[in-house]
Design a protein around this motif. Structure first.
Motif, short mmCIF file in Angstrom:
data_model
loop_
_atom_site.label_atom_id
_atom_site.label_comp_id
_atom_site.label_asym_id
_atom_site.label_seq_id
_atom_site.Cartn_x
_atom_site.Cartn_y
_atom_site.Cartn_z
N ARG A 1 101.70 74.81 -41.38
CA ARG A 1 101.28 74.62 -43.05
C ARG A 1 99.03 73.93 -42.50
NH1 ARG A 1 100.89 69.49 -46.36
NH2 ARG A 1 100.95 70.50 -48.42
N LEU A 2 98.06 74.17 -43.33
CA LEU A 2 96.98 73.81 -43.12
C LEU A 2 97.37 72.57 -44.91
CD1 LEU A 2 95.01 76.75 -42.36
CD2 LEU A 2 96.49 75.19 -40.95
N SER A 3 97.22 71.01 -44.18
CA SER A 3 97.43 69.78 -45.02
C SER A 3 96.22 70.06 -45.33
CB SER A 3 98.44 69.08 -44.24
OG SER A 3 97.16 68.73 -43.62
N SER A 4 95.45 70.39 -44.93
CA SER A 4 94.15 69.58 -45.29
C SER A 4 93.76 70.74 -46.92
CB SER A 4 92.19 70.06 -44.52
OG SER A 4 92.76 70.79 -43.69
N LEU A 5 94.58 71.95 -46.86
CA LEU A 5 94.20 72.67 -48.34
C LEU A 5 95.50 73.15 -48.74
CD1 LEU A 5 92.27 75.73 -46.07
CD2 LEU A 5 91.33 73.52 -47.47
N ASN A 6 96.37 72.56 -48.63
CA ASN A 6 97.67 72.06 -48.84
C ASN A 6 97.80 74.29 -49.54
OD1 ASN A 6 98.02 69.67 -50.04
ND2 ASN A 6 97.26 70.07 -51.26
N ALA A 7 98.11 74.78 -47.94
CA ALA A 7 97.98 76.07 -47.86
C ALA A 7 98.98 76.39 -46.71
CB ALA A 7 96.65 76.87 -48.19
N PHE A 8 99.27 77.60 -46.41
CA PHE A 8 99.71 78.54 -45.54
C PHE A 8 100.02 79.52 -44.62
CE2 PHE A 8 102.49 75.93 -48.63
CZ PHE A 8 103.35 75.19 -47.72
N ILE A 9 99.86 79.03 -43.50
CA ILE A 9 99.18 81.20 -42.57
C ILE A 9 100.17 81.72 -41.66
CG2 ILE A 9 98.01 79.25 -41.02
CD1 ILE A 9 95.74 81.42 -41.80
N GLY A 10 99.99 82.37 -41.67
CA GLY A 10 101.15 83.52 -40.55
C GLY A 10 100.87 82.36 -39.06
N CYS A 11 101.48 82.75 -38.33
CA CYS A 11 100.93 81.64 -37.00
C CYS A 11 100.55 83.21 -35.98
CB CYS A 11 102.54 81.51 -35.93
SG CYS A 11 102.22 80.99 -34.53
N SER A 12 100.31 82.97 -35.28
CA SER A 12 99.70 84.03 -34.79
C SER A 12 100.48 84.56 -33.27
CB SER A 12 98.48 84.57 -34.39
OG SER A 12 97.68 83.16 -33.61
N HIS A 13 101.60 83.38 -32.65
CA HIS A 13 101.73 83.60 -31.32
C HIS A 13 102.97 82.44 -31.55
CE1 HIS A 13 99.14 80.95 -31.38
NE2 HIS A 13 99.31 80.57 -30.74
N PRO A 14 104.29 82.83 -32.62
CA PRO A 14 105.24 82.32 -32.72
C PRO A 14 106.50 82.10 -31.75
CG PRO A 14 105.29 84.56 -34.27
CD PRO A 14 103.74 84.26 -33.74
N SER A 15 106.18 83.17 -30.46
CA SER A 15 107.05 83.25 -29.55
C SER A 15 107.36 81.59 -28.10
CB SER A 15 106.86 84.28 -28.85
OG SER A 15 105.88 84.68 -28.63
N GLU A 16 105.28 81.42 -28.29
CA GLU A 16 105.07 80.04 -27.95
C GLU A 16 105.28 78.90 -28.36
OE1 GLU A 16 101.75 81.39 -26.32
OE2 GLU A 16 101.90 83.56 -26.81
N GLN A 17 105.72 78.24 -27.23
CA GLN A 17 105.94 76.67 -27.93
C GLN A 17 103.96 76.71 -27.69
OE1 GLN A 17 107.81 74.75 -29.52
NE2 GLN A 17 106.35 73.05 -29.49
N HIS A 18 103.21 76.11 -29.21
CA HIS A 18 102.53 75.63 -29.18
C HIS A 18 101.43 74.45 -30.01
CE1 HIS A 18 103.03 78.89 -31.81
NE2 HIS A 18 101.65 78.27 -32.93
N ASN A 19 100.27 74.05 -30.11
CA ASN A 19 99.74 73.04 -30.89
C ASN A 19 99.05 73.81 -31.98
OD1 ASN A 19 101.61 70.65 -29.74
ND2 ASN A 19 99.79 70.40 -28.17
N SER A 20 99.20 73.62 -32.92
CA SER A 20 98.90 74.31 -34.03
C SER A 20 97.48 73.67 -33.85
CB SER A 20 99.33 74.21 -35.57
OG SER A 20 98.69 73.31 -36.42
#
Lengths: 160, 160
Positions: free
Chosen positions: A87-106
């Motif tokens: 979730r991109l809170s500055s836009l109130n919008a959502f986007i697919g994660c490009s590497h969901p298998s790895e633990q990471h900070n967005s």
DNA sequence: CAAAATACGTTATATTGTAACAATTATGAA
DNA sequence: TTCATAATTGTTACAATATAACGTATTTTG
């Protein structure tokens, strides 16, 4: 990973994302239901973040019985929980994660002009953040980094 | 600068912030009206971010004629434009800027438990972000970094 | 299968933010 | 000063985003 700024067959991005989501959910025993998968597909429809109500409208176009907001928000919650979208809170919008298998900070680069949002990963960012927090005695649980500006495609093209 | 985690006479924080705001606005020829100053004071009432509607309620308690949302949002817009406050988009809330006179990117450590938000500044963060964006050909215009977790006071105290 | 857990449907409403226009107040030039 | 202009604030209405609460259906598990 495909570069969102370059022309590409986006159907591949979608298929790859869905495939990986199915595989990850299977591994975790999480139930990627048809509805949730459909919402994930809609989120992946482009490399620009999409709002919950836009997803709702898309669902409405597809199904006869139009869904209600909680339906969409619940699906989005599930997808976020499992790291499949951000979730991109500055836009109130959502986007697919490009590497969901790895633990990471967005961490996202969001173009003001074409609205493409690219997820980036850089060890030095994580390191400096962690360093800085640690020096304050602060324990980071979640981090949200949203950099707004002009992407390589738009930075050259003079704004009309 | 006072440490928000330590006990302190918070009236001083408020007075310092108001004083600096007056001085900065005077220099820039910006009009820090009584309303705007009041809103800034309310934002500074604590080291926790405050929502627009909470400010509205506070204003309502103080004045007889209760203000309307646009009044508050306009004041907040003014204060943000002049760098006197920041908006934390992950919380839909606002917080006073601790060093409004310097050009800087906003970076906050937000405690999940006590809700104190500390603004931090670390050259290495800025540098690594800039580096990373540059390597992608991305031109940063605005950056929002919000790190959620546990502050030094709360990280020890076991959650009840 | 039956019981429990999970997911989804549905209604209503909460929360956050803005558009549009009117009234007022401050500013600056003649 | 005085008028014209610009900036600020008031006011009404509404848009956009998100959730609470409860009922129904489906899936999972013993």
């Amino acid at each position: 990973m495909t570069n969102p700024y370059h022309p590409h067959n986006h159907r591949h991005c979608i298929e790859d994302a869905l495939q990986e989501a199915r595989s990850l959910c299977k591994d975790k025993g999480a139930r990627l239901t048809p509805l949730r998968e459909k919402v994930l597909e809609l989120v992946w429809q482009s490399h620009s973040p999409i709002g919950a109500y836009d997803i709702l409208a898309e669902l409405g176009r597809l199904e006869e019985r139009s869904a209600q907001p909680p339906t969409v928000y619940r699906a989005l919650d599930f997808l976020m929980e499992h790291g499949l979208i951000h979730r991109l809170s500055s836009l109130n919008a959502f986007i697919g994660c490009s590497h969901p298998s790895e633990q990471h900070n967005s961490c996202f680069l969001i173009c003001e002009k074409c609205h493409v949002a690219q997820e980036i990963e850089h060890p030095s960012i994580d390191a400096s953040l962690k360093d800085c927090a640690q020096s304050q005695g602060f324990k980071i649980i979640d981090s949200s980094i949203e950099l707004t500006g002009l992407c390589p495609n738009c930075v050259g093209a003079n704004q009309e």
